[in-house]
Design a protein around this motif. Structure first.
Motif, PDB file in Angstrom:
ATOM      1  N   TRP A  74      -0.982  12.954   6.451  1.00 17.74           N
ATOM      2  CA  TRP A  74      -1.024  11.820   5.482  1.00 17.74           C
ATOM      3  C   TRP A  74      -0.008  11.864   4.457  1.00 17.74           C
ATOM      4  O   TRP A  74       0.753  11.117   4.286  1.00 17.74           O
ATOM      5  CB  TRP A  74      -2.226  12.083   4.600  1.00 17.74           C
ATOM      6  N   VAL A  75       0.408  13.276   4.142  1.00 14.31           N
ATOM      7  CA  VAL A  75       1.505  13.511   3.245  1.00 14.31           C
ATOM      8  C   VAL A  75       2.820  13.184   3.907  1.00 14.31           C
ATOM      9  O   VAL A  75       3.579  12.505   3.340  1.00 14.31           O
ATOM     10  CB  VAL A  75       1.581  14.986   2.709  1.00 14.31           C
ATOM     11  N   LEU A  76       3.019  13.527   5.233  1.00 13.02           N
ATOM     12  CA  LEU A  76       4.102  13.094   5.822  1.00 13.02           C
ATOM     13  C   LEU A  76       4.461  11.511   6.177  1.00 13.02           C
ATOM     14  O   LEU A  76       5.242  11.112   5.956  1.00 13.02           O
ATOM     15  CB  LEU A  76       4.117  13.779   7.292  1.00 13.02           C
ATOM     16  N   GLY A  77       3.061  10.814   6.595  1.00 16.19           N
ATOM     17  CA  GLY A  77       3.205   9.441   6.619  1.00 16.19           C
ATOM     18  C   GLY A  77       3.493   8.803   5.391  1.00 16.19           C
ATOM     19  O   GLY A  77       3.978   7.704   5.309  1.00 16.19           O
ATOM     20  N   THR A  78       2.968   9.259   4.178  1.00 17.40           N
ATOM     21  CA  THR A  78       3.363   8.525   2.981  1.00 17.40           C
ATOM     22  C   THR A  78       4.756   8.874   2.500  1.00 17.40           C
ATOM     23  O   THR A  78       5.123   8.039   2.113  1.00 17.40           O
ATOM     24  CB  THR A  78       2.339   9.417   1.629  1.00 17.40           C
ATOM     25  N   ALA A  79       5.380   9.864   2.870  1.00 18.22           N
ATOM     26  CA  ALA A  79       6.729  10.227   2.763  1.00 18.22           C
ATOM     27  C   ALA A  79       7.676   9.138   3.595  1.00 18.22           C
ATOM     28  O   ALA A  79       8.482   8.603   3.121  1.00 18.22           O
ATOM     29  CB  ALA A  79       7.243  11.619   2.978  1.00 18.22           C
ATOM     30  N   GLY A  80       7.226   9.188   4.864  1.00 16.06           N
ATOM     31  CA  GLY A  80       7.966   8.461   5.866  1.00 16.06           C
ATOM     32  C   GLY A  80       8.089   6.763   5.720  1.00 16.06           C
ATOM     33  O   GLY A  80       8.807   6.362   5.999  1.00 16.06           O
ATOM     34  N   PHE A  81       6.769   6.540   5.090  1.00 14.36           N
ATOM     35  CA  PHE A  81       6.561   5.105   5.130  1.00 14.36           C
ATOM     36  C   PHE A  81       6.726   4.301   3.751  1.00 14.36           C
ATOM     37  O   PHE A  81       7.175   3.449   3.498  1.00 14.36           O
ATOM     38  CB  PHE A  81       5.333   4.643   6.113  1.00 14.36           C
ATOM     39  N   SER A 201      -2.350   3.838   4.213  1.00 14.30           N
ATOM     40  CA  SER A 201      -3.386   3.891   2.945  1.00 14.30           C
ATOM     41  C   SER A 201      -2.645   4.150   1.677  1.00 14.30           C
ATOM     42  O   SER A 201      -2.964   3.693   0.845  1.00 14.30           O
ATOM     43  CB  SER A 201      -4.280   5.049   3.171  1.00 14.30           C
ATOM     44  N   SER A 202      -1.605   4.708   1.593  1.00 14.69           N
ATOM     45  CA  SER A 202      -0.687   4.979   0.409  1.00 14.69           C
ATOM     46  C   SER A 202       0.264   3.794   0.107  1.00 14.69           C
ATOM     47  O   SER A 202       0.356   3.224  -0.964  1.00 14.69           O
ATOM     48  CB  SER A 202       0.265   6.327   0.613  1.00 14.69           C
ATOM     49  N   VAL A 203       0.600   3.317   1.223  1.00 15.50           N
ATOM     50  CA  VAL A 203       1.491   1.780   1.115  1.00 15.50           C
ATOM     51  C   VAL A 203       0.634   0.681   0.494  1.00 15.50           C
ATOM     52  O   VAL A 203       0.995   0.103  -0.607  1.00 15.50           O
ATOM     53  CB  VAL A 203       1.931   1.480   2.342  1.00 15.50           C
ATOM     54  N   PHE A 204      -0.669   0.626   0.768  1.00 16.55           N
ATOM     55  CA  PHE A 204      -1.559  -0.333   0.490  1.00 16.55           C
ATOM     56  C   PHE A 204      -2.038  -0.155  -1.050  1.00 16.55           C
ATOM     57  O   PHE A 204      -2.130  -0.977  -1.998  1.00 16.55           O
ATOM     58  CB  PHE A 204      -2.781  -0.494   1.335  1.00 16.55           C
ATOM     59  N   PHE A 205      -2.370   1.324  -1.417  1.00 17.17           N
ATOM     60  CA  PHE A 205      -2.839   1.776  -2.586  1.00 17.17           C
ATOM     61  C   PHE A 205      -1.748   1.315  -3.627  1.00 17.17           C
ATOM     62  O   PHE A 205      -2.015   0.628  -4.573  1.00 17.17           O
ATOM     63  CB  PHE A 205      -3.120   3.273  -2.480  1.00 17.17           C
ATOM     64  N   VAL A 206      -0.451   1.558  -3.389  1.00 14.27           N
ATOM     65  CA  VAL A 206       0.616   1.636  -4.586  1.00 14.27           C
ATOM     66  C   VAL A 206       0.569  -0.095  -4.510  1.00 14.27           C
ATOM     67  O   VAL A 206       1.149  -0.705  -5.791  1.00 14.27           O
ATOM     68  CB  VAL A 206       1.776   2.186  -3.820  1.00 14.27           C
ATOM     69  N   THR A 207       0.823  -0.699  -3.517  1.00 13.98           N
ATOM     70  CA  THR A 207       1.229  -2.145  -3.502  1.00 13.98           C
ATOM     71  C   THR A 207       0.097  -2.839  -4.387  1.00 13.98           C
ATOM     72  O   THR A 207       0.423  -3.702  -5.289  1.00 13.98           O
ATOM     73  CB  THR A 207       1.177  -2.893  -2.242  1.00 13.98           C
ATOM     74  N   ILE A 208      -1.356  -2.651  -4.173  1.00 10.34           N
ATOM     75  CA  ILE A 208      -2.210  -3.082  -4.865  1.00 10.34           C
ATOM     76  C   ILE A 208      -2.374  -2.822  -6.366  1.00 10.34           C
ATOM     77  O   ILE A 208      -2.528  -3.419  -7.143  1.00 10.34           O
ATOM     78  CB  ILE A 208      -3.611  -2.756  -4.277  1.00 10.34           C
TER      79      ILE A 208
END
Length: 317
Positions: A74-81, A201-208
């Motif tokens: 999850w941490v790596l996916g959050t960093a990469g995307f 999940s991080s992308v959507f959380f930050v955007t919302i």
């Protein structure tokens, strides 16, 4: 063997050409929608495409995360995307009309930035020559950003703060790329797909969150219709086709050779930008050449160093 190597070269060219085109594409898209909503929609589409590919290649069992390092993924996916998508294109938007040129040249420094990240994460100190090449690439980036007017940056550093997100975004992609070594049992399809899904999940959380706080506004139907071609390119061409081509190309010609193709990214961006009316100045072109030379020289140095180590290891005790 020669034809297989040529295939690898073609794959790497497809990847870097598609990535070089994404910055001019975003120049237009960012006039209609913010980078946060765009990133959320882009990776939702790309994530679905990757999931379908993984399902066809490895079946449903590949989606199981039982016994896996989920938090790290999850941490790596959050960093990469989330990190790369938000910061890189936010920086491009803040940098204005020439943001595409700057973003592309900073992207070309990713192989050298990975050396610094490897030092920070694993304690592998770079050789003095590599450190020199990193500084050389930094000089090239500064020339592109300032157009040779370095005194203006020193006297008004706040006006160049827009470029900090670009560097941070590039570092996020470096972390994501290095992270694949923590999942040696995962195929490139699985690593890309699962980290994309977890990172969303991080992308959507930050955007919302930014939407509810009033920092950004949900784009209207007219805006979404206007950026539909941009979403197609960024999601499927630069995203799915570009990433898969890169992975397959490096698998054939090895990353030591593939990394040289990162110079194609700013070259493509500069050409497309010039065709659309944003012509880089001679100093900016010179800066891009310096950064490209640093990448090539470091590659030559690493090859000679590797050859010397192999020759030494072959000698009798």
């Amino acid at each position: 063997m020669k034809s297989k190597y040529s295939t690898g070269v073609i794959f790497c060219l497809i990847a870097t050409l598609s990535w070089g085109g994404m910055f001019p594409v975003m120049t237009s898209a960012l006039t209609r929608v913010d980078p946060f909503h765009f990133t959320a929609i882009r990776y939702a589409i790309a994530g679905l495409a990757f999931a379908l590919l993984l399902l066809m290649k490895e079946g449903w069992k590949s989606f199981s995360l039982k016994g896996e390092r989920v938090f790290l993924a999850w941490v790596l996916g959050t960093a990469g995307f989330a990190g790369f998508g938000f910061l890189m294109f936010l920086g491009q938007q803040l940098a204005g009309p020439t943001g595409a040129l700057t973003a592309s040249i900073i992207s070309a420094t990713v192989p050298l930035l990975s050396v610094l990240a490897n030092w920070a994460i694993r304690g592998v100190k770079p050789a003095k020559a590599t450190t020199g090449f990193i500084l050389m690439s930094f000089v090239g980036v500064v020339l592109v950003i300032t157009d040779g007017n370095i005194s203006a940056m020193l006297s008004h550093p706040a006006s160049f703060a827009a470029y900090l997100p670009l560097v941070a975004g590039a570092l996020c992609w470096v972390v994501y790329t290095l992270g694949v070594s923590f999942f040696p049992a995962w195929s490139p399809y699985r690593y890309t797909t699962l980290t994309t899904i977890l990172g969303l999940s991080s992308v959507f959380f930050v955007t919302i969150f930014l939407n509810l706080s009033g920092y950004i506004v949900t784009p209207g139907a007219a805006d979404l219709a206007a950026i539909a071609p941009h979403l197609f390119y960024m999601s499927l061409v630069a995203g799915v086709i570009g990433v898969l081509s890169w992975n397959m190309g490096n698998n054939i010609i090895t990353p030591l050779n593939g990394v040289l193709f990162m110079d194609v990214v700013p070259l493509t961006t500069f050409i497309i930008s010039a065709l659309t009316g944003i012509v880089p100045h001679p100093v900016q072109i010179g800066g891009a050449c310096i950064t490209a030379a640093a990448l090539i020289l470091n590659n030559v140095y690493q090859r000679r160093r590797l050859a010397a180590l192999l020759k030494a290891s072959a000698l009798p005790a």
